[in-house]
Design a protein around this motif. Structure first.
Motif, short mmCIF file in Angstrom:
data_model
loop_
_atom_site.label_atom_id
_atom_site.label_comp_id
_atom_site.label_asym_id
_atom_site.label_seq_id
_atom_site.Cartn_x
_atom_site.Cartn_y
_atom_site.Cartn_z
N ARG A 20 0.83 -1.21 0.00
CA ARG A 20 0.00 0.00 0.00
C ARG A 20 0.86 1.26 0.00
O ARG A 20 0.62 2.18 -0.78
CB ARG A 20 -0.93 0.01 1.22
CG ARG A 20 -1.92 1.17 1.18
CD ARG A 20 -2.67 1.37 2.49
NE ARG A 20 -1.79 2.08 3.40
CZ ARG A 20 -1.43 1.64 4.61
NH1 ARG A 20 -1.88 0.50 5.06
NH2 ARG A 20 -0.62 2.33 5.37
N THR A 22 3.91 1.60 -1.02
CA THR A 22 4.61 1.70 -2.31
C THR A 22 3.68 2.24 -3.38
O THR A 22 4.04 3.15 -4.14
CB THR A 22 5.16 0.32 -2.73
OG1 THR A 22 6.03 -0.16 -1.71
CG2 THR A 22 5.90 0.41 -4.05
N LEU A 23 2.46 1.71 -3.45
CA LEU A 23 1.50 2.19 -4.45
C LEU A 23 1.14 3.65 -4.23
O LEU A 23 1.04 4.43 -5.18
CB LEU A 23 0.23 1.33 -4.44
CG LEU A 23 0.39 -0.08 -5.00
CD1 LEU A 23 -0.89 -0.87 -4.77
CD2 LEU A 23 0.74 -0.04 -6.47
N GLU A 24 0.94 4.05 -2.97
CA GLU A 24 0.60 5.44 -2.68
C GLU A 24 1.74 6.38 -3.04
O GLU A 24 1.50 7.52 -3.45
CB GLU A 24 0.24 5.60 -1.20
CG GLU A 24 -1.12 5.03 -0.86
CD GLU A 24 -1.43 5.08 0.62
OE1 GLU A 24 -0.51 5.37 1.43
OE2 GLU A 24 -2.58 4.83 0.97
N SER A 25 2.98 5.92 -2.91
CA SER A 25 4.11 6.78 -3.26
C SER A 25 4.25 6.93 -4.77
O SER A 25 4.71 7.95 -5.26
CB SER A 25 5.41 6.24 -2.66
OG SER A 25 5.81 5.05 -3.31
N LEU A 26 3.83 5.90 -5.51
CA LEU A 26 3.91 5.96 -6.96
C LEU A 26 2.73 6.69 -7.59
O LEU A 26 2.87 7.37 -8.59
CB LEU A 26 3.99 4.54 -7.55
CG LEU A 26 5.23 3.74 -7.18
CD1 LEU A 26 5.08 2.31 -7.66
CD2 LEU A 26 6.48 4.39 -7.75
N HIS A 27 1.55 6.52 -7.00
CA HIS A 27 0.33 7.12 -7.55
C HIS A 27 -0.51 7.62 -6.39
O HIS A 27 -1.34 6.89 -5.85
CB HIS A 27 -0.45 6.08 -8.37
CG HIS A 27 -1.63 6.66 -9.08
ND1 HIS A 27 -1.51 7.49 -10.15
CD2 HIS A 27 -2.95 6.54 -8.84
CE1 HIS A 27 -2.72 7.85 -10.55
NE2 HIS A 27 -3.61 7.29 -9.77
N PRO A 28 -0.31 8.87 -5.96
CA PRO A 28 -1.04 9.39 -4.80
C PRO A 28 -2.55 9.42 -5.03
O PRO A 28 -3.00 9.62 -6.15
CB PRO A 28 -0.48 10.79 -4.60
CG PRO A 28 0.42 11.07 -5.74
CD PRO A 28 0.58 9.84 -6.55
N VAL A 29 -3.29 9.24 -3.96
CA VAL A 29 -4.75 9.30 -4.02
C VAL A 29 -5.16 10.74 -4.26
O VAL A 29 -4.69 11.64 -3.59
CB VAL A 29 -5.35 8.79 -2.69
CG1 VAL A 29 -6.86 8.92 -2.69
CG2 VAL A 29 -4.93 7.36 -2.43
N PRO A 30 -6.06 10.99 -5.26
CA PRO A 30 -6.48 12.36 -5.53
C PRO A 30 -7.28 12.93 -4.36
O PRO A 30 -8.12 12.25 -3.79
CB PRO A 30 -7.34 12.25 -6.79
CG PRO A 30 -7.75 10.82 -6.86
CD PRO A 30 -6.70 10.03 -6.14
#
Length: 59
Positions: A20, A22-30
């Motif tokens: 989680r 890692t994913l948030e660092s690559l594609h932040p939640v709008p």
């Protein structure tokens, strides 16, 4: 094939937390205002509109 090793619940939770982050660092939640403010307000306003039933053609 070798033996199957299953992770403990704690290891599983830590692995998911790492994925989680890692994913948030690559594609932040709008978090723009359209998503966070306008849609709930629109849904609230729409729920306040009274229901008007269609008239049947037989009356």
């Amino acid at each position: 094939m070798g033996p199957v090793v299953t992770p403990s619940p704690e290891q599983h939770r830590e692995r998911l937390a790492t994925v989680r982050r890692t994913l948030e660092s690559l594609h932040p939640v709008p978090t723009d205002t359209y998503i966070t403010d306008d849609i709930p307000l629109l849904l609230t306003r729409l729920s306040q509109i009274p229901v008007v039933r269609e008239r049947s053609g037989n009356r």
